[in-house]
Every structure is written in C-alpha cells, then in structure tokens.
Enzyme design. Sequence first.
Site, mmCIF file in Angstrom:
data_model
loop_
_atom_site.group_PDB
_atom_site.id
_atom_site.type_symbol
_atom_site.label_atom_id
_atom_site.label_comp_id
_atom_site.label_asym_id
_atom_site.label_seq_id
_atom_site.Cartn_x
_atom_site.Cartn_y
_atom_site.Cartn_z
ATOM 1 N N SER B 298 0.844 -1.193 0.000
ATOM 2 C CA SER B 298 0.000 0.000 0.000
ATOM 3 C C SER B 298 0.887 1.253 0.000
ATOM 4 O O SER B 298 1.787 1.351 -0.832
ATOM 5 C CB SER B 298 -0.941 -0.064 1.215
ATOM 6 O OG SER B 298 -2.023 0.807 1.078
ATOM 7 N N ASP B 354 -8.480 -5.705 -5.941
ATOM 8 C CA ASP B 354 -8.061 -4.643 -5.014
ATOM 9 C C ASP B 354 -8.092 -3.308 -5.749
ATOM 10 O O ASP B 354 -7.443 -3.146 -6.786
ATOM 11 C CB ASP B 354 -6.643 -4.955 -4.522
ATOM 12 C CG ASP B 354 -6.116 -3.918 -3.543
ATOM 13 O OD1 ASP B 354 -6.903 -3.065 -3.092
ATOM 14 O OD2 ASP B 354 -4.906 -3.970 -3.233
ATOM 15 N N HIS B 409 -7.597 -5.927 -0.136
ATOM 16 C CA HIS B 409 -6.374 -5.119 -0.081
ATOM 17 C C HIS B 409 -5.372 -5.624 0.962
ATOM 18 O O HIS B 409 -4.205 -5.253 0.933
ATOM 19 C CB HIS B 409 -6.732 -3.662 0.222
ATOM 20 C CG HIS B 409 -5.548 -2.737 0.208
ATOM 21 N ND1 HIS B 409 -4.717 -2.607 -0.876
ATOM 22 C CD2 HIS B 409 -5.040 -1.914 1.156
ATOM 23 C CE1 HIS B 409 -3.766 -1.739 -0.600
ATOM 24 N NE2 HIS B 409 -3.930 -1.311 0.628
#
Lengths: 511, 511
Positions: B298, B354, B409
């Site tokens: 991320s 995602d 995610h």
Amino acid sequence: MALSTMIYSHLPAAQSSLTTLSIIRANQALVLDRPQTEPSNRASRLAESVLSHLHLHVEAPPRTTLPQSHWASYSEEKLSTPTISPKEVIAHKWREIHGSTDWDNLLDPLHPWLRREIVKYGEFAQATYDAFDFDSFSEFCGSCRYNRNNLFDKLGLCRNGYTVSRYIYAMSHIDIPRWLERSHLVDTWSKDSNWIGYVAVSDDEETRRIGRRDIVVAWRGTVAPSEWYEDMQRKLESFGQGKAKVEHGFHSIYTSKSDSTRYNKSSASEQVMREVKSIVESYRKKGEEVSLTITGHSLGGALALLNAYEAASTIPNLPVSVISFGAPRVGNIAFRDQLHQLGVKTLRVVTKQDIVPRTPGLVFNESLQRFEDITGTLGWVYTHVGAELKLDVRSSPFLKHGFNLTGFHSLETYLHLVDGFLSTTSPFRSDARRDVALVNKACDILVEDLKVPHCWYQFANKGLVCNGHGRWVKPTRDPEDIPSPVREENVHKFAVGTQSQVVLEPRYNIA
Amino acid sequence: MALSTMIYSHLPAAQSSLTTLSIIRANQALVLDRPQTEPSNRASRLAESVLSHLHLHVEAPPRTTLPQSHWASYSEEKLSTPTISPKEVIAHKWREIHGSTDWDNLLDPLHPWLRREIVKYGEFAQATYDAFDFDSFSEFCGSCRYNRNNLFDKLGLCRNGYTVSRYIYAMSHIDIPRWLERSHLVDTWSKDSNWIGYVAVSDDEETRRIGRRDIVVAWRGTVAPSEWYEDMQRKLESFGQGKAKVEHGFHSIYTSKSDSTRYNKSSASEQVMREVKSIVESYRKKGEEVSLTITGHSLGGALALLNAYEAASTIPNLPVSVISFGAPRVGNIAFRDQLHQLGVKTLRVVTKQDIVPRTPGLVFNESLQRFEDITGTLGWVYTHVGAELKLDVRSSPFLKHGFNLTGFHSLETYLHLVDGFLSTTSPFRSDARRDVALVNKACDILVEDLKVPHCWYQFANKGLVCNGHGRWVKPTRDPEDIPSPVREENVHKFAVGTQSQVVLEPRYNIA
C-alpha cells in the site's frame, strides 16, 4: 408494531434512521482510537429524540472535571491498593440485610454490610457474562467456558466463599435463528439451549460469617432473542395463581422445555427448582437454617423474580430475596402483590440514567451491545416490585456523563456505583476499593484520564493459538469444561467437591 | 474537492451516504457473530455505485462452492502439516529473481523460487503491521512494540535469515491531529513521528543461499494521515532530477524532518540512505556483492519506489529492486522513465479485485480499516512502473468472493494468493503451505467453513494484566523495547548482535 430506532455515532459524522424495528445502538468501533468529544454531539441529539419517542427523560448531567494531577496520583495509589477489604461477620443482621424490614434505614445512607453483600451478589451475576462463550466459531458457543467446579476459580470469585452446585440451561419454543447466540458449526454441544445461570451454595466459613446456609441463583442477562422474542404480539402470560401475569418472553425462557433437546428436557424452572429444593432439604436435615438469594442483571433480573415467585410458592418457610440490577419490569400488579404476600423481598438496584428499568420490557443484548424493545408501545400494566437502591452516574468522578446506553446499563457500572455509594447526599466513597478498570470491560464509560481501554475484556487472538507447525488453530476445550447434559441432569451435585460420575455422550466423550 | 463515500453494511439493513470527504469503510462490528450472507447485498449495491463513481469496474465473480467434507479433511490435514517447505539454493539465479530480465518467463507460470522470495519480502512488509503499536492508550503508540534485536524473534521471522539493523521513523510537516496515529497520553515517546519501517541484512547462511549480501528495506503501509494528508490541494511534487514528479503526500512522508522532534531530526529518506550506504560500504570493503531489495504494501509500496529511486541515484552499481504489494501509483511518466533508466527493477504484486493499485493516490488506513483518496479526481498522469504479478481472489477456494475492500487489499490476502499461484491458467496450488488462518488476521475474507474468526489478531484484554492486588493495569514496556532516538540515530548497528551503547533520554531512562 414495536418501536424502533438505530443510532450510529461516527466520526466525523453521525447517521441515524428511525424504523419500525427497535434497536438502539451506540457504535463503538470508531471510538477505539480517539477520545469521545465532538462525535457524540450529533449522536446525543439523535438519542434525545429517541428517548422523547420512548417518553423518557434522561438528564444531561453537569460534567465533573478533575485536574490531571488527580488522576496521576490516583493511578499511582491504585496500583498498590488491594481490591478487597476485611470482611465483617454479619450473622446477627443477615435478615435485615436481605429485606426483613424492607431495607428501611439501610439504603440511604447505604449500610456498609449491605453494600458488600450487594456487590457479592452482583459479582455472581457478572460471572454469567464473563464465563459465557460468545464465540460463534466455537462448537461450545452459548455454553459456559468452564465447568462448575472451576468457574469461580477462573473468575477470581473463590474469595466470596460459595461453591457452584449446578448449571441452568434455557431455551425457547419459538426459534429465530438469526438472533440466536449459537455456533456457526454443524456439530455443536447444543442446538437449542443456552447456559442461563447457576446455583451455588455458601461454604462452611461463609455460612458462619453470614449466619445461615445461603443458596444463590444467578441468572444471566444476556439475551439471545430466541429466548424471548416469541412473536411480535407481545403479551402477558398467566403465572402462578390468580390474576398474576408476567411478560410472555421472560415466561417462555423460564418454562420452555422439549424432549428433543439435550439440555432442556426439563425447563430452566424445573432445573433450578429441583436443585434448590434438594439443597434446602439436605441442609435442613442437618438442622441448618437456609436462605435463597436470587440475583441477575437486566433480563437476568426478570428471571430472578419469576424464580423467586416459584420458590416462595413451593418451598415452605424459605426466606427468599432478590437482588436485581438494571432489571426491566416483569409483570402486572397482581404479580407484584402476590410476590409481596409470599414474602419475597426484592431489592432493585437501578441507575438513574439507565433506561432499561424505566421501560417495560426493554432488555439488552450484551453481545450485540444493543437494546431490544420487547413490549412495544402497548399501555401495559407492568410494574416494579420491592425496594429500590437508586444510583447516579454523576456521583462517580470516574465516569463520563455523556449519553451512553451501553455504559449506563452495564453491570460493571452498577457494581462500581454501588461500591462508591454512601448516600444520596454524599460524594463518591473515597475509600471504595473495587477496581475501577473493570467498568470498561465491555463498554466505554471511564473518563479518558484513567487511560483504561474500552471493551477490553477479550481473548488473545480470539482464542487461536499457534501450534508446533506454526499454524493458528483453535485449541480443543479441556474435557472437563465440555458441557454434558448427563453431568448436569442426573448427578447429585451439592455435595460439593465430590467427583461426579459422568457418562458423556459419544461426540463429547473425550478421554 | 476530494471524492467521498461512506459505506456501512449492517444487519439487518445497510446505510450509506455519499458526501464530499472520501471514506470507504466496511463496518465489521456486526459481522462478528453471524455469517456474511444477506447483509452484503445492499452493501454490495452501494459499493458498486461507489466504484462506478470512481470509474472502476470490479467484477462480481462466480462463487466456488466446495463440499463441507472438503473443509473437514482440509482442517484435519492442516493441523499436522508444517508451514515451511525446504529452501532451495538460488545463488546462481538471484539476479533473474530480482528482475535482471524484467521477470520475463518467471511470472506466468510463477517460478517457485521467485514465489518463495516474494513471500519472504512480503513477510518483511507484514512485520511492520504486526509489530506496530496502535494502542492509543499506550505512551508508545505509533512505535514498534519490540526493539530491532528481537523483532523477528517475536514475529517468528528468524527463519528468513535476516537481522534488523535499523528502524526508520517518519513525520509530516502538516499535522492533522484527529487523524494522527498517536497516543492520547501527555507524556509519550514522540509527538511527531511514527515508526515507518526498518532496514535488515541477510545473515551469512542466507547470504550463501541467495548468492549475495541482501539489504532489505521494509516500509510500513499503514497510513496515519498526518503522514500524507498535507492539504486538500493534492499535487505532484518534483523529485530527483528533471521532470520526475511524485505525489505530494508520499514525498512529504519520505522527506520531512524537524530539529524540534525526537525521531525526525533527519528525514526517513536520510535515515534509510545513511544506513543503506553504510552497510553497502561495509560489505563491499569485505569484497562481498551487495543488493538492495525494497518492499512495502500500500503506502509502503509507494515509499519503496521513492527509496529505490534515491538509492539507485546515489549508490553506484548497486542492484536495486522493489517488490511491492497493492501499491498505488506514485509519480508521473518522467518518474517512471527515470526509474527505468536508473536500472531499478520493480515487481508490482497486485490483486485484480483490489482497488488501491487501480486508483491514483488511493491508500488504505489499516488501523481504521478505511480507504482514503488522496488524489481527488484530478486528471493526473500518475503511472505504474515495472512488471506486474497479477493475482485473482477467485483463484483461491479459501476466500469469499463477495465485495470486501479490506480483505481484497490486505497484505495477508496477497501473501496467501502468491503462495497458491501457479499460473493464470492453473487452479490454486494444492501443496501451498502458508497458514491460511493468517489471512483473517485483520479482515474477514476466509470462507466460513474454515471456521477462522475474523480480525483475530489481538492482545488478551487489550494488553491489561491483573496485578497482585487484583487490579487490571497496563504493564510497563520492557526497557529494551522502549524506543530511543539516541539508539536509533548514533549507533553503528549493522554489526549485528553487538550491544549498542545507549544513552536514553531522562523520561525513558528505565534501568
């Protein structure tokens, strides 16, 4: 149609809707990482509108502010102060403590011996929450995590001087699966029943201290709605003799049974009464004086009243008292009058800000942290019984005063307020010793300065443990902590400490 | 104005609002005690409308259903299967595994040695989540729970054969307090900085296996928005030479520093580059070949790219590769081109479902389980760089396929999918050994049949322990696990295992 409300308090905004199914819920998920400041404003306004809809008035109390230095020194001191005070011998005064004079002159100011006894019984009720298996991925969801022989040991309650003699299970005939407190798994300990409480007896030492052999029945208040949500037509049900009527749902939980179940071939009523009668007879044969004290919080307080009515009706000359916490109203005026005639002494501990005792039929689902209105808006004749010990959240400098449905109703909040109560005109007892951190076990009501996390009562990794191969698995329950209907049903248990002869059913016959 | 969305999925009803502040959040509080079945319908519809608003298309994949007997036998087998396979010596192939041929013919089918290395680096990134102190009632909130010498030991990562040499801290100049991942307490380890990652080096044994001394930098992806939410005018910031530009917020986290702070007198960039240069020099002096592998999930993947750019720009002849997971786009085309010219090899692992890698500037706040859009709807020129390993949630029979922002995610989901990936045309690898239960550590995406609780990674009683007086208190942190800026700043640390000479500042000078 039942009254219905949802409140969500979020950061940065709060949302709400008023629908027809009754839920009042404070969303705690987001409270975790930030102090409750602005967010509650909008939620509070919504809550006010709900309360107005419920025809309730909850005061917005003034905020007590103490200097931070106060909390620092409090925290320092707290770490090294025992939570337990020396116990007094109350043998000569036990009848008054249990209501023989209807608690005249004992409640305000609160007699210190009575305070200690109230906390003792409250801890017995709290045990039914603390030991309950809420884990829907456990095959034992809905049972007690521990067997009756080590329940008090696991919860640190041995110091109260009682021994558990029997577990009580309840069911309801009408099943509403999506509300049921039960396992997701196929092969489980029970499909129909929940652990609903237990019977315990004072040991010899405690018996000497309190002046008689005391039987305690503690009823669990957590509501799996299958236990009461019989139908949307809520109604009063006849109970006992004459015109006495009680709420249909409470009645169902107390009396339902079915031969097709494992744990409710007899009803909760039958289980508890058989056990209590057996214990009373046993100790009376020995020439001992025996009393019955029934306790419970929320729904548990309602069940306590039904249980008290039945015990007083069927066991001659048994002193029966009820000490309930935040209990809703249960029955009509005839029910109240008959309880009075039967000599049942009821002390209702209520908190001024808690709406449950103020609303007929409103109960609380601890696991979902949600209120459920089970009486609708019918003009019912439900009435409270007995004497009242009225607590006030504002009396404690440790509690946030902002609107907090969960916190105001929590049993641990009640026990904290009892522990600190001197009289309606005195400030919080300065030498109260009960651990304040307990209050936040399942809610978020302690002032931030105390630095106690909210809802902190939880298992590491939700009970998963890492096995030798590095895999995270749910450990099997100790065989002795696996519930067994045989063990519960057929064994004479009040001969405490005797090892029961147990025949486990095949699935749970783990050697 | 930023795009903005809130999704709440509740039982029995779901609610939503589209406002102007960007939040996508799946409320998990109510999922705890019941399977995700009907509830997700309404939430899914809302999610779809959000995605359409975001100009994204997420397919509604077909649901794979396996018989219950499958799961029973899987569970049986799993309990006794090690999670670790024997390790191969990859010394002669490490350059290809790290992208020397741009991963041609290594990704589909996925070379098993590459798979193992990807999982290894992913575990290094996961460690930055697992060890992060999210406890806002801790004076160490925002730091690593463990000191660098026992981090891998505490997390069971010693088997990867690396040793941590330095912790990295980051700050941002613009402070948005209500978003900051920091303590409620007054006296804390740091007011400004968060632990953002670490540098580690392969030990001799691992070095022999992988053919060179490997330096790893792992960047934490959890976003405390003070780290990036500089202002609402999101913009590109010049970075490095020429026309290369990167997202303003990522740039700020990577480069901010202030003399008035304890942990960011130097920036994250300066901390990491000083350490990496020092290690490279040290081992090159010994004649060893050295590589740098930078990883992150991320936001951490975004920081990894900035770090790779800087390292490749300033350290001659150092092989630099990036293995990122679910990273957002970071910079413009010039940035991508310069990375390419610098020889930085980037393998982006992304999951089809995602949305983070598909949306410029969308990052995810793990602790709040919430997405934050930091780029707005500007027509940005952000672009991805490098090769892509594309995973598909539908490939795994262990995962629920319903829309699940958090689950899709989550880094643990990524590692599970990598572990099971053979090729785009093959089913999930049958002999994948990674513990499937890990996937649900911080989300709820495993099929119910596996009976793994959701979001199970938690401490018993939120870290409170019962002291000798029966009081629940937060234990003090082990002195060696208390962060010290002196320890971090001034000590030569890559001489691994050497005890640092540490001068602690007064408040944390605990003997």
